[in-house]
Design a protein around this motif. Sequence first.
Motif, mmCIF file in Angstrom:
data_model
loop_
_atom_site.group_PDB
_atom_site.id
_atom_site.type_symbol
_atom_site.label_atom_id
_atom_site.label_comp_id
_atom_site.label_asym_id
_atom_site.label_seq_id
_atom_site.Cartn_x
_atom_site.Cartn_y
_atom_site.Cartn_z
ATOM 1 N N THR A 24 0.426 -1.035 -0.250
ATOM 2 C CA THR A 24 0.172 -0.160 -0.003
ATOM 3 C C THR A 24 0.751 1.259 0.160
ATOM 4 O O THR A 24 0.491 2.430 -0.191
ATOM 5 C CB THR A 24 -1.375 -0.187 0.806
ATOM 6 O OG1 THR A 24 -0.296 0.229 2.561
ATOM 7 C CG2 THR A 24 -1.952 -1.465 1.438
ATOM 8 N N GLY A 25 1.880 1.379 0.724
ATOM 9 C CA GLY A 25 2.869 2.646 0.227
ATOM 10 C C GLY A 25 2.340 3.000 1.452
ATOM 11 O O GLY A 25 2.979 4.581 1.665
ATOM 12 N N GLU A 26 1.695 2.660 2.516
ATOM 13 C CA GLU A 26 1.494 4.090 3.794
ATOM 14 C C GLU A 26 1.204 2.768 4.738
ATOM 15 O O GLU A 26 1.740 1.657 4.642
ATOM 16 C CB GLU A 26 -0.431 3.035 3.644
ATOM 17 C CG GLU A 26 -0.670 4.223 2.290
ATOM 18 C CD GLU A 26 -2.854 4.027 2.310
ATOM 19 O OE1 GLU A 26 -3.084 4.869 1.232
ATOM 20 O OE2 GLU A 26 -3.084 3.842 3.385
ATOM 21 N N GLY A 27 1.403 3.573 5.892
ATOM 22 C CA GLY A 27 1.306 2.990 7.406
ATOM 23 C C GLY A 27 2.693 4.176 7.634
ATOM 24 O O GLY A 27 3.316 4.454 7.744
ATOM 25 N N PRO A 28 2.463 3.181 9.540
ATOM 26 C CA PRO A 28 3.783 3.720 10.340
ATOM 27 C C PRO A 28 5.225 2.978 10.177
ATOM 28 O O PRO A 28 5.687 4.441 9.617
ATOM 29 C CB PRO A 28 3.283 2.874 11.899
ATOM 30 C CG PRO A 28 1.932 3.312 11.483
ATOM 31 C CD PRO A 28 1.592 2.792 10.139
ATOM 32 N N GLY A 29 5.064 1.849 9.116
ATOM 33 C CA GLY A 29 6.779 1.293 8.458
ATOM 34 C C GLY A 29 7.392 2.848 7.465
ATOM 35 O O GLY A 29 8.416 3.008 7.932
ATOM 36 N N VAL B 258 -7.070 5.363 13.086
ATOM 37 C CA VAL B 258 -6.740 5.732 12.195
ATOM 38 C C VAL B 258 -6.715 5.320 10.679
ATOM 39 O O VAL B 258 -6.204 5.951 9.925
ATOM 40 C CB VAL B 258 -5.177 6.218 12.445
ATOM 41 C CG1 VAL B 258 -4.716 6.455 14.079
ATOM 42 C CG2 VAL B 258 -4.345 5.037 12.546
ATOM 43 N N ALA B 259 -7.842 5.055 9.857
ATOM 44 C CA ALA B 259 -8.331 4.775 9.513
ATOM 45 C C ALA B 259 -8.320 5.337 8.417
ATOM 46 O O ALA B 259 -7.760 5.371 7.307
ATOM 47 C CB ALA B 259 -9.712 3.717 9.434
ATOM 48 N N GLY B 260 -8.553 6.791 8.525
ATOM 49 C CA GLY B 260 -8.748 8.379 7.545
ATOM 50 C C GLY B 260 -7.585 8.071 6.635
ATOM 51 O O GLY B 260 -7.171 8.880 5.833
ATOM 52 N N ARG B 261 -6.471 7.905 8.448
ATOM 53 C CA ARG B 261 -5.082 8.175 8.108
ATOM 54 C C ARG B 261 -4.486 7.538 6.794
ATOM 55 O O ARG B 261 -3.502 7.560 5.756
ATOM 56 C CB ARG B 261 -4.512 8.125 8.973
ATOM 57 C CG ARG B 261 -2.921 8.651 8.949
ATOM 58 C CD ARG B 261 -2.484 8.870 10.562
ATOM 59 N NE ARG B 261 -1.203 9.385 10.481
ATOM 60 C CZ ARG B 261 0.157 9.329 11.671
ATOM 61 N NH1 ARG B 261 -1.203 8.852 13.109
ATOM 62 N NH2 ARG B 261 0.805 9.710 11.882
ATOM 63 N N TRP B 262 -4.659 6.210 7.043
ATOM 64 C CA TRP B 262 -3.924 4.873 5.601
ATOM 65 C C TRP B 262 -5.223 4.256 5.469
ATOM 66 O O TRP B 262 -5.302 3.067 5.970
ATOM 67 C CB TRP B 262 -3.252 3.906 6.240
ATOM 68 C CG TRP B 262 -1.776 5.025 7.391
ATOM 69 C CD1 TRP B 262 -0.965 5.700 5.978
ATOM 70 C CD2 TRP B 262 -1.489 5.418 8.238
ATOM 71 N NE1 TRP B 262 -0.211 6.791 7.436
ATOM 72 C CE2 TRP B 262 -0.071 6.529 8.404
ATOM 73 C CE3 TRP B 262 -1.481 4.704 9.990
ATOM 74 C CZ2 TRP B 262 0.566 6.388 9.635
ATOM 75 C CZ3 TRP B 262 -1.152 4.721 10.992
ATOM 76 C CH2 TRP B 262 0.013 6.223 10.963
ATOM 77 N N PRO B 263 -6.519 4.794 4.466
ATOM 78 C CA PRO B 263 -7.495 3.774 4.170
ATOM 79 C C PRO B 263 -7.082 2.963 3.267
ATOM 80 O O PRO B 263 -7.535 1.808 3.347
ATOM 81 C CB PRO B 263 -8.101 4.722 3.453
ATOM 82 C CG PRO B 263 -7.046 6.004 3.363
ATOM 83 C CD PRO B 263 -6.289 5.998 4.207
ATOM 84 N N GLY B 264 -5.606 3.199 3.625
ATOM 85 C CA GLY B 264 -5.468 1.438 2.290
ATOM 86 C C GLY B 264 -4.577 0.554 3.182
ATOM 87 O O GLY B 264 -5.462 -0.850 3.310
ATOM 88 N N PHE B 265 -3.919 0.797 4.517
ATOM 89 C CA PHE B 265 -2.972 -0.432 5.111
ATOM 90 C C PHE B 265 -4.125 -0.920 6.001
ATOM 91 O O PHE B 265 -4.507 -1.883 6.495
ATOM 92 C CB PHE B 265 -1.843 0.569 5.406
ATOM 93 C CG PHE B 265 -1.324 -0.284 6.369
ATOM 94 C CD1 PHE B 265 -1.025 -1.754 6.303
ATOM 95 C CD2 PHE B 265 -1.949 0.352 7.964
ATOM 96 C CE1 PHE B 265 0.202 -2.041 7.189
ATOM 97 C CE2 PHE B 265 -0.722 -0.709 8.305
ATOM 98 C CZ PHE B 265 -0.325 -1.461 8.648
ATOM 99 N N VAL B 266 -4.695 0.313 6.681
ATOM 100 C CA VAL B 266 -5.517 -0.069 8.276
ATOM 101 C C VAL B 266 -6.643 -0.769 8.358
ATOM 102 O O VAL B 266 -6.355 -1.477 9.107
ATOM 103 C CB VAL B 266 -6.194 1.489 9.378
ATOM 104 C CG1 VAL B 266 -6.693 1.018 9.758
ATOM 105 C CG2 VAL B 266 -4.938 2.135 8.958
#
Length: 242
Positions: free
Chosen positions: A72-77, A95-103
Amino acid sequence: MAGERTARVWSWIDAAGGTGVPVSLAVLCRAAVGCVAVDGASVTAVSGPGLSEPLGATDELSARLEELLFTTGEGPGAEDLLVGSPVLIADLGAVAGRWPGFVPAAVAAGARALFAFPLQAGAIRAGVLSLYRARPEPLTAGQLADALVFADIALRLLLDSSSGISGLAGYHPLDGLSDSRAEVHQAAGMISVQLGVSLEEALTRLRAHAFAAGAPLGDVAGAVVARLLRFDPEPDPGPLPA
Protein backbone atom coordinates in the motif's frame (compact mmCIF):
# COMPACT_ATOMS: atom_id res chain seq x y z
CA MET A 1 20.08 4.43 34.11
CA ALA A 2 20.42 4.36 30.32
CA GLY A 3 23.41 2.04 30.61
CA GLU A 4 21.52 -0.27 32.94
CA ARG A 5 18.55 -0.45 30.56
CA THR A 6 20.81 -1.21 27.60
CA ALA A 7 22.57 -3.97 29.56
CA ARG A 8 19.19 -5.41 30.55
CA VAL A 9 17.94 -5.44 26.95
CA TRP A 10 21.15 -7.16 25.81
CA SER A 11 20.61 -9.81 28.50
CA TRP A 12 17.09 -10.41 27.16
CA ILE A 13 18.46 -10.82 23.63
CA ASP A 14 21.11 -13.26 24.85
CA ALA A 15 18.46 -15.27 26.70
CA ALA A 16 16.19 -15.35 23.63
CA GLY A 17 19.00 -16.79 21.53
CA GLY A 18 20.06 -19.48 23.93
CA THR A 19 23.47 -21.05 24.43
CA GLY A 20 25.59 -21.14 21.30
CA VAL A 21 23.12 -19.15 19.17
CA PRO A 22 24.74 -16.03 17.65
CA VAL A 23 23.12 -12.63 18.01
CA SER A 24 20.87 -11.81 15.03
CA LEU A 25 17.94 -9.60 14.13
CA ALA A 26 15.69 -12.67 14.30
CA VAL A 27 16.76 -13.28 17.92
CA LEU A 28 16.32 -9.58 18.72
CA CYS A 29 12.75 -9.65 17.38
CA ARG A 30 11.91 -12.70 19.51
CA ALA A 31 13.28 -10.99 22.59
CA ALA A 32 11.31 -7.80 21.89
CA VAL A 33 8.01 -9.69 21.74
CA GLY A 34 8.31 -11.00 25.28
CA CYS A 35 10.05 -8.05 26.87
CA VAL A 36 7.96 -5.22 25.41
CA ALA A 37 4.72 -7.24 25.78
CA VAL A 38 3.73 -7.19 22.11
CA ASP A 39 2.44 -10.00 19.90
CA GLY A 40 4.89 -9.72 17.02
CA ALA A 41 7.97 -7.91 15.77
CA SER A 42 9.77 -7.42 12.49
CA VAL A 43 12.74 -5.55 11.03
CA THR A 44 12.88 -4.13 7.51
CA ALA A 45 15.87 -2.57 5.79
CA VAL A 46 15.16 0.54 3.73
CA SER A 47 17.47 2.00 1.09
CA GLY A 48 15.18 4.56 -0.54
CA PRO A 49 11.57 5.35 -1.50
CA GLY A 50 9.86 2.07 -2.32
CA LEU A 51 13.07 0.11 -1.73
CA SER A 52 12.74 -2.11 1.32
CA GLU A 53 13.67 -5.63 2.29
CA PRO A 54 12.10 -7.65 5.13
CA LEU A 55 14.89 -8.92 7.36
CA GLY A 56 12.90 -11.01 9.79
CA ALA A 57 9.50 -11.42 11.42
CA THR A 58 8.49 -13.39 14.50
CA ASP A 59 5.22 -14.71 13.12
CA GLU A 60 2.97 -14.86 10.06
CA LEU A 61 1.01 -11.72 10.96
CA SER A 62 4.18 -9.64 11.37
CA ALA A 63 5.26 -10.75 7.90
CA ARG A 64 1.78 -9.97 6.55
CA LEU A 65 1.89 -6.46 8.02
CA GLU A 66 5.25 -5.81 6.34
CA GLU A 67 3.76 -7.01 3.05
CA LEU A 68 0.77 -4.67 3.49
CA LEU A 69 3.04 -1.72 4.31
CA PHE A 70 5.04 -2.37 1.16
CA THR A 71 2.03 -3.03 -1.07
CA THR A 72 0.00 0.00 0.00
CA GLY A 73 2.92 2.38 0.59
CA GLU A 74 1.04 3.53 3.72
CA GLY A 75 1.24 3.02 7.45
CA PRO A 76 3.61 3.70 10.34
CA GLY A 77 6.52 1.83 8.76
CA ALA A 78 6.46 4.10 5.73
CA GLU A 79 5.69 7.34 7.54
CA ASP A 80 8.30 7.16 10.29
CA LEU A 81 11.08 7.36 7.70
CA LEU A 82 9.67 10.71 6.63
CA VAL A 83 9.20 12.19 10.09
CA GLY A 84 12.35 10.59 11.53
CA SER A 85 10.75 9.62 14.84
CA PRO A 86 8.70 6.69 16.16
CA VAL A 87 5.10 6.43 15.03
CA LEU A 88 3.05 4.97 17.88
CA ILE A 89 -0.49 3.89 17.02
CA ALA A 90 -2.24 2.48 20.08
CA ASP A 91 -5.50 1.90 18.19
CA LEU A 92 -5.30 1.33 14.44
CA GLY A 93 -9.08 1.49 14.12
CA ALA A 94 -8.97 5.14 15.16
CA VAL A 95 -6.70 6.15 12.26
CA ALA A 96 -8.40 4.40 9.34
CA GLY A 97 -8.86 7.73 7.55
CA ARG A 98 -5.13 8.42 7.78
CA TRP A 99 -4.14 5.23 5.93
CA PRO A 100 -7.30 3.99 4.12
CA GLY A 101 -5.42 1.33 2.18
CA PHE A 102 -3.36 -0.13 5.00
CA VAL A 103 -5.47 0.08 8.18
CA PRO A 104 -8.58 -1.93 7.19
CA ALA A 105 -6.43 -4.77 5.85
CA ALA A 106 -4.16 -4.71 8.93
CA VAL A 107 -7.12 -4.79 11.34
CA ALA A 108 -8.77 -7.57 9.34
CA ALA A 109 -5.53 -9.56 9.58
CA GLY A 110 -5.57 -9.25 13.38
CA ALA A 111 -3.46 -6.21 14.31
CA ARG A 112 -5.00 -3.53 16.50
CA ALA A 113 -1.93 -1.51 17.59
CA LEU A 114 1.30 -0.86 15.72
CA PHE A 115 4.51 0.83 16.82
CA ALA A 116 7.24 1.65 14.29
CA PHE A 117 10.75 2.78 15.21
CA PRO A 118 13.11 4.15 12.54
CA LEU A 119 16.60 2.65 12.62
CA GLN A 120 18.68 5.73 12.07
CA ALA A 121 21.97 7.35 12.99
CA GLY A 122 21.93 11.06 12.19
CA ALA A 123 20.91 11.42 8.56
CA ILE A 124 21.38 7.68 7.92
CA ARG A 125 18.05 5.84 7.94
CA ALA A 126 18.63 2.16 7.46
CA GLY A 127 15.35 0.51 8.34
CA VAL A 128 12.40 0.11 10.66
CA LEU A 129 11.64 -2.00 13.74
CA SER A 130 7.89 -2.67 13.86
CA LEU A 131 5.95 -4.06 16.83
CA TYR A 132 2.27 -4.98 16.83
CA ARG A 133 -0.40 -5.92 19.33
CA ALA A 134 -3.59 -7.86 18.73
CA ARG A 135 -5.39 -5.50 21.12
CA PRO A 136 -5.61 -1.69 21.12
CA GLU A 137 -3.32 -0.53 23.90
CA PRO A 138 -0.48 2.03 24.18
CA LEU A 139 3.05 1.22 25.28
CA THR A 140 3.86 2.14 28.85
CA ALA A 141 6.72 4.56 29.45
CA GLY A 142 8.99 1.67 30.42
CA GLN A 143 8.02 -0.41 27.38
CA LEU A 144 8.67 2.55 25.09
CA ALA A 145 12.09 3.10 26.62
CA ASP A 146 12.93 -0.60 26.15
CA ALA A 147 11.66 -0.54 22.56
CA LEU A 148 13.95 2.40 21.78
CA VAL A 149 16.92 0.39 23.04
CA PHE A 150 15.87 -2.60 20.92
CA ALA A 151 15.74 -0.24 17.92
CA ASP A 152 19.21 1.11 18.68
CA ILE A 153 20.66 -2.41 18.88
CA ALA A 154 18.84 -3.43 15.68
CA LEU A 155 20.46 -0.48 13.91
CA ARG A 156 23.91 -1.58 15.12
CA LEU A 157 23.33 -5.13 13.86
CA LEU A 158 22.10 -3.85 10.51
CA LEU A 159 25.00 -1.43 10.03
CA ASP A 160 27.55 -4.00 11.21
CA SER A 161 26.31 -6.43 8.59
CA SER A 162 26.29 -3.82 5.84
CA SER A 163 29.85 -2.73 6.61
CA GLY A 164 31.22 -6.24 7.04
CA ILE A 165 32.12 -5.67 10.69
CA SER A 166 32.28 -8.90 12.67
CA GLY A 167 33.77 -8.74 16.11
CA LEU A 168 33.14 -12.39 16.96
CA ALA A 169 33.46 -15.69 15.15
CA GLY A 170 30.02 -16.84 14.05
CA TYR A 171 28.55 -13.35 14.27
CA HIS A 172 26.01 -13.24 11.43
CA PRO A 173 23.26 -10.74 12.32
CA LEU A 174 21.36 -11.26 9.07
CA ASP A 175 21.47 -15.07 9.06
CA GLY A 176 18.53 -16.71 7.31
CA LEU A 177 17.02 -13.48 6.03
CA SER A 178 14.97 -13.20 2.88
CA ASP A 179 15.89 -11.76 -0.51
CA SER A 180 12.24 -11.90 -1.61
CA ARG A 181 12.11 -8.25 -2.65
CA ALA A 182 14.62 -8.80 -5.48
CA GLU A 183 11.86 -10.22 -7.68
CA VAL A 184 9.62 -7.25 -6.91
CA HIS A 185 12.26 -4.82 -8.14
CA GLN A 186 12.96 -7.01 -11.17
CA ALA A 187 9.27 -6.91 -12.00
CA ALA A 188 9.22 -3.13 -11.55
CA GLY A 189 12.06 -2.85 -14.06
CA MET A 190 10.13 -4.94 -16.59
CA ILE A 191 6.98 -2.86 -16.09
CA SER A 192 9.02 0.32 -16.49
CA VAL A 193 10.05 -0.87 -19.95
CA GLN A 194 6.57 -2.11 -20.86
CA LEU A 195 4.89 1.17 -19.95
CA GLY A 196 7.73 3.58 -20.68
CA VAL A 197 7.56 5.04 -17.15
CA SER A 198 10.02 5.59 -14.31
CA LEU A 199 10.89 2.78 -11.90
CA GLU A 200 9.05 4.60 -9.13
CA GLU A 201 5.89 4.82 -11.25
CA ALA A 202 6.27 1.17 -12.28
CA LEU A 203 6.46 0.11 -8.64
CA THR A 204 3.35 2.16 -7.90
CA ARG A 205 1.50 0.41 -10.74
CA LEU A 206 2.64 -2.99 -9.45
CA ARG A 207 1.48 -2.17 -5.93
CA ALA A 208 -1.89 -0.93 -7.21
CA HIS A 209 -2.43 -4.12 -9.21
CA ALA A 210 -1.63 -6.32 -6.20
CA PHE A 211 -3.88 -4.26 -3.92
CA ALA A 212 -6.81 -4.31 -6.38
CA ALA A 213 -6.42 -8.06 -6.91
CA GLY A 214 -6.07 -8.76 -3.18
CA ALA A 215 -2.91 -10.73 -3.96
CA PRO A 216 0.51 -10.68 -2.24
CA LEU A 217 2.86 -8.29 -3.99
CA GLY A 218 5.47 -11.02 -4.34
CA ASP A 219 3.01 -13.29 -6.19
CA VAL A 220 2.13 -10.56 -8.68
CA ALA A 221 5.81 -9.74 -9.19
CA GLY A 222 6.53 -13.41 -9.79
CA ALA A 223 3.87 -13.53 -12.48
CA VAL A 224 5.41 -10.51 -14.20
CA VAL A 225 8.91 -11.98 -14.08
CA ALA A 226 7.61 -15.32 -15.40
CA ARG A 227 5.89 -13.36 -18.22
CA LEU A 228 2.47 -14.60 -17.16
CA LEU A 229 1.34 -11.02 -16.54
CA ARG A 230 2.10 -8.00 -18.69
CA PHE A 231 1.29 -4.36 -18.07
CA ASP A 232 0.15 -2.71 -21.30
CA PRO A 233 0.00 1.06 -21.85
CA GLU A 234 -3.47 2.52 -21.88
CA PRO A 235 -4.65 3.03 -25.45
CA ASP A 236 -4.60 6.55 -26.83
CA PRO A 237 -8.20 7.79 -26.57
CA GLY A 238 -7.75 9.81 -29.77
CA PRO A 239 -9.04 13.32 -30.45
CA LEU A 240 -12.08 14.62 -28.67
CA PRO A 241 -15.30 14.50 -30.75
CA ALA A 242 -16.20 17.71 -32.51
